[in-house]
Design an enzyme around this catalytic site. Structure first.
Site, PDB file in Angstrom:
ATOM      1  N   HIS A 178       0.871  -1.182   0.000  1.00 18.60           N
ATOM      2  CA  HIS A 178       0.000   0.000   0.000  1.00 18.60           C
ATOM      3  C   HIS A 178       0.905   1.229   0.000  1.00 18.60           C
ATOM      4  O   HIS A 178       1.967   1.212   0.636  1.00 18.60           O
ATOM      5  CB  HIS A 178      -0.857   0.072   1.279  1.00 18.60           C
ATOM      6  CG  HIS A 178      -2.101  -0.759   1.270  1.00 18.60           C
ATOM      7  ND1 HIS A 178      -2.489  -1.507   2.371  1.00 18.60           N
ATOM      8  CD2 HIS A 178      -3.060  -0.941   0.328  1.00 18.60           C
ATOM      9  CE1 HIS A 178      -3.634  -2.117   2.093  1.00 18.60           C
ATOM     10  NE2 HIS A 178      -3.994  -1.799   0.867  1.00 18.60           N
ATOM     11  N   CYS A 283      -2.067   2.635   9.078  1.00 20.89           N
ATOM     12  CA  CYS A 283      -3.104   1.685   8.664  1.00 20.89           C
ATOM     13  C   CYS A 283      -4.291   1.693   9.622  1.00 20.89           C
ATOM     14  O   CYS A 283      -5.419   1.427   9.214  1.00 20.89           O
ATOM     15  CB  CYS A 283      -2.553   0.257   8.630  1.00 20.89           C
ATOM     16  SG  CYS A 283      -1.196   0.018   7.502  1.00 20.89           S
TER      17      CYS A 283
HETATM   18  N1  ARG Z   1      -3.787  -7.306   6.496  1.00 23.28           N
HETATM   19  C1  ARG Z   1      -4.213  -6.085   5.873  1.00 23.28           C
HETATM   20  C2  ARG Z   1      -4.220  -6.239   4.377  1.00 23.28           C
HETATM   21  O1  ARG Z   1      -3.345  -6.891   3.863  1.00 23.28           O
HETATM   22  C3  ARG Z   1      -3.327  -4.958   6.294  1.00 23.28           C
HETATM   23  C4  ARG Z   1      -3.767  -3.630   5.765  1.00 23.28           C
HETATM   24  C5  ARG Z   1      -2.829  -2.515   6.106  1.00 23.28           C
HETATM   25  N2  ARG Z   1      -3.371  -1.271   5.780  1.00 23.28           N
HETATM   26  C6  ARG Z   1      -2.727  -0.231   5.227  1.00 23.28           C
HETATM   27  N3  ARG Z   1      -3.348   0.886   5.103  1.00 23.28           N
HETATM   28  N4  ARG Z   1      -1.515  -0.359   4.772  1.00 23.28           N
HETATM   29  O2  ARG Z   1      -5.060  -5.725   3.684  1.00 23.28           O
END
Ligand code: ARG
Length: 291
Positions: A178, A283
């Site tokens: 991300h 996150c």
């Molecule tokens: N386990 C989640 C996923 O893979 C973690 C999300 C993390 N969020 C972020 N904004 N980076 O989607």
């Protein structure tokens, strides 16, 4: 948790801006599937510890004078704590996510309901996008990540929804899947610092982007803080800034010093348990920008 300010700081302190955030208590947190390289279902998780660590972040936001709204955690959605993926909100308008993986798909209607119930104008997406995980607002420009989760088409869509310029950035390292794992917005608006004007500014991990995206970032943000691979790989960039206080992982010690040198006040919060799911401070934080 909070650190004393250094009196020897070369830069004068910056001004904090008020923030309104949406968070979700990780009552159902665990790692039961793998959708990013950090997630290993075979490793034990400790939900109580996740809640306790999350609480530190929540309490800190309130202590800093910010407002925090809460969304009810849903059983069966262990990743719902990562509210950054729950939408992208500007001017009281919420662009709803459409998750890449079915494991998280059921979170989208819950976030959409929350936005509607709380007076946000809600826009349903056609394209796959993971909200503020991949969309970050700097000035009037949306920085948008792609490569792993949100699609190019969603970049076009988000630009149309908000009538703003979008800069697409390609992520290339699966650990930084991300945009908010590789880039943080330190100052979303232009301001005055040390007596002179200063542009909106960011920090990023150069190695997480392809050459073309790196060139764009260098050109647009010549004063950006470039974070080391060492600090990046402990999720140092997954941080939240109010323009003065920057909440970061305690493991990102180089970044901590870089922030101090620029007159920011880094505050360390350890979310080690939530890192097992591949998420950190940012996150767990969705910014709610009012009209
Ligand atoms: N386990 C989640 C996923 O893979 C973690 C999300 C993390 N969020 C972020 N904004 N980076 O989607």
């Amino acid at each position: 948790m909070s650190t004393p300010e250094t009196i020897t700081a070369p830069a004068t302190p910056r001004t904090a801006q008020h923030r309104r955030y949406l968070m979700c208590r990780p009552e159902h947190f665990t790692v039961s599937y793998t959708i990013n390289p950090w997630m290993q279902p075979a490793l034990p998780t400790d939900t109580e510890k996740a809640v306790a660590q999350w609480q530190q972040l929540y309490d800190l936001y309130l202590e800093l004078g910010h407002e925090v709204e809460l969304i009810e955690p849903l059983a069966g959605y262990p990743d719902m704590v990562y509210t950054a993926n729950g939408g992208f909100v500007i001017d009281g308008r919420a662009y709803v996510p459409k998750f890449r993986f079915t494991e998280r798909a059921g979170e989208a209607p819950a976030f959409a309901d929350w936005f509607r119930a709380n007076g946000y104008e809600t826009v349903e997406p056609e394209e796959v996008n993971e909200g503020e995980g991949d969309f970050l607002l700097v000035g009037d420009t949306i920085l948008a990540g792609t490569g792993f989760r949100s699609t190019d088409d969603s970049h076009r869509e988000v630009g149309a929804v908000f009538g703003r310029e979008v800069i697409s950035l390609n992520l290339t390292d699966p650990r930084f899947y991300h945009l908010d794992t590789a880039l943080t917005v330190l100052d979303p608006v232009e301001g005055v610092h040390n007596g002179g004007p200063e542009r909106a500014n960011i920090a990023y991990l150069p190695g997480a982007f392809d050459d073309a995206s790196r060139a764009i970032l260098e050109d647009r943000f010549p004063d950006a803080i470039l974070v080391s691979d060492e600090d990046g790989s402990v999720f140092g960039l997954n941080s939240a800034s109010d323009g003065r206080n920057v909440i970061i992982s305690p493991r990102a010690t180089g970044f901590e010093q870089q922030l101090r040198d620029r007159g920011y006040n880094p505050i360390m919060v350890d979310l080690s348990e939530l890192l097992l799911g591949g998420g950190g401070i940012k996150c767990c934080t969705l910014e709610l920008r009012a009209k």
